[in-house]
Enzyme design. Structure first.
Site: not given
Length: 401
Positions: A93, A273
């Site tokens: 992440d 992201d």
């Protein structure tokens, strides 16, 4: 008798031989990344989960709402913790920075486990974990280790299925406030410690994804300390990290977008992201894109749907980042049709992967380049030089969807 020049040559040669065992060389650490669609309970509400993450990202870390992790589509690396190590499946992440375990496989204490006594907690919108901070040895790749790495050990975790926790590779400031008793403290990330312990020579993390039409596949790579030239083509183009808030809190950049020759998003700030699946753009840009493509909102999935004729007429979607342009071809703008039913859609439909971020341009967070962008380009997250880089890959123009 040796001349002075000959003696100097011998001395320099001897010094070079003596020094060679101590030469500092860049060492890269690579980890395979697997993508999983969690369809254990039937068709997934992928868009809703993705939107929840984006909403939390927009809310900003400074408001005490770290980003939600989209656990229905996970990008997972196997990471060892302890000595001997226990292997955990951790979500990769870039939108969060705490590394923690215990959502699935329980934390196994070993001789290197040290309980700091600090409570740690992170809320991820639709999920969360809380527990205790430990420091421990973390093993990445082929036996390369980080000593005394901060690890959150979950006593409770909700919203996570089929994974053990998170490998956070976002900016270190995202850890601020996660230690309950030290609200202004930050926690060195895995990347920070690899650098400070001399394992890598620069704080750089690179990510490679390949497009997939399978529910579960290992076709990605995470590289610490540099880039893997075998995974990209041409040169890497870099752009400075944005200074516009709140995008600057994350891996933020400035970009503009054109559909064909039509500008749909003027130069503005947003983020890159790995934890977001779709590609999000400001509402005014989305309205233009919807009009240009002729897409209509599908009631089952919430995504834009186009007919076969309109798909054939799609134009390139161009991302102008720094001095470079990165293009999503028409095929790269659609969801893999073989996975339509997994997201509750029709097997014969054609769904677009561009969606509305929910606010007009000018919010300081006007786009998210998620997985469906990153699977077409190699990405480099460079803390040392405060920049993000992209390069084309063998999949950039591939017809896979």
């Amino acid at each position: 008798m040796f001349s002075v020049a000959s003696l100097l040559t011998i001395i320099l040669l001897a010094l070079s031989i003596a020094a060679s065992p101590f030469e500092i060389r860049d060492s890269l650490i690579t980890l395979p990344i697997s993508r999983r669609l969690n369809v254990s309970d039937g068709p997934i509400q992928l868009l809703q989960h993705d939107q929840a993450r984006v909403a939390a990202l927009k809310a900003g870390h400074h408001l005490g709402s770290p980003p939600v992790t989209n656990v229905v589509v996970s990008y997972i690396a196997k990471v060892g913790v302890g000595s001997p190590p226990t292997t955990y499946n951790l979500i990769v992440d870039t939108g969060s920075s705490n590394t923690w375990v215990g959502a699935g496989t329980a934390y196994v204490k070993t001789s290197t486990s040290v309980n700091t006594g600090q409570p740690v907690a992170v809320g991820y919108g639709s999920g969360s974990f809380s527990g205790t901070e430990y420091t421990d040895t973390v093993t990445l790749g082929s036996g390369l280790t980080i000593t005394k790495q901060s690890i959150g050990v979950a006593s409770t975790a909700s919203g996570f299925t089929g994974v053990d926790g998170i490998l956070g590779i976002g900016p270190v400031d995202l850890t601020e406030g996660t230690l309950t008793n030290s609200p202004t403290a930050t926690i060195p990330t895995v990347t920070d410690n690899l650098d400070s312990q001399g394992t890598i020579s620069q704080k750089v993390v690179s990510v490679f994804f390949g497009p997939t039409t399978s529910q579960t596949i290992t076709n990605g790579e995470l590289t610490f300390g540099g880039t893997d030239a075998a995974k990209y083509t041409g040169d890497i183009g870099y752009t400075p990290s944005t200074t516009t808030s709140p995008a600057s809190t994350y891996w933020g950049i400035d970009q503009s977008i054109t559909y064909g020759s039509t500008t749909i998003l003027s130069s503005t700030a947003g983020i890159v992201d790995t934890g977001t699946t779709f590609l999000y753009i400001a509402t005014d840009a989305y309205t233009k894109y919807k009009s240009e493509t002729g897409g209509t909102v599908d009631g089952a999935t919430g995504l834009l749907s186009v007919s076969s004729a309109k798909y054939s007429a799609l134009k390139n979607l161009n991302f102008h980042i720094g001095s470079n342009t990165y293009t999503l071809t028409p095929n790269a703008q659609i969801w893999p049709r073989s996975l339509n039913t997994n997201i509750g859609g029709s097997s014969k439909a054609i769904y677009l992967i561009v969606y509305d971020i929910g606010t007009d341009t000018g919010a300081g967070f006007d786009f998210v380049n998620g997985y469906t962008f990153l699977e077409r380009f190699y990405s480099v997250f460079d803390t040392t030089n405060s920049r993000v880089g992209f390069a084309t890959t063998s999949y950039t123009d591939a017809t896979t969807n």
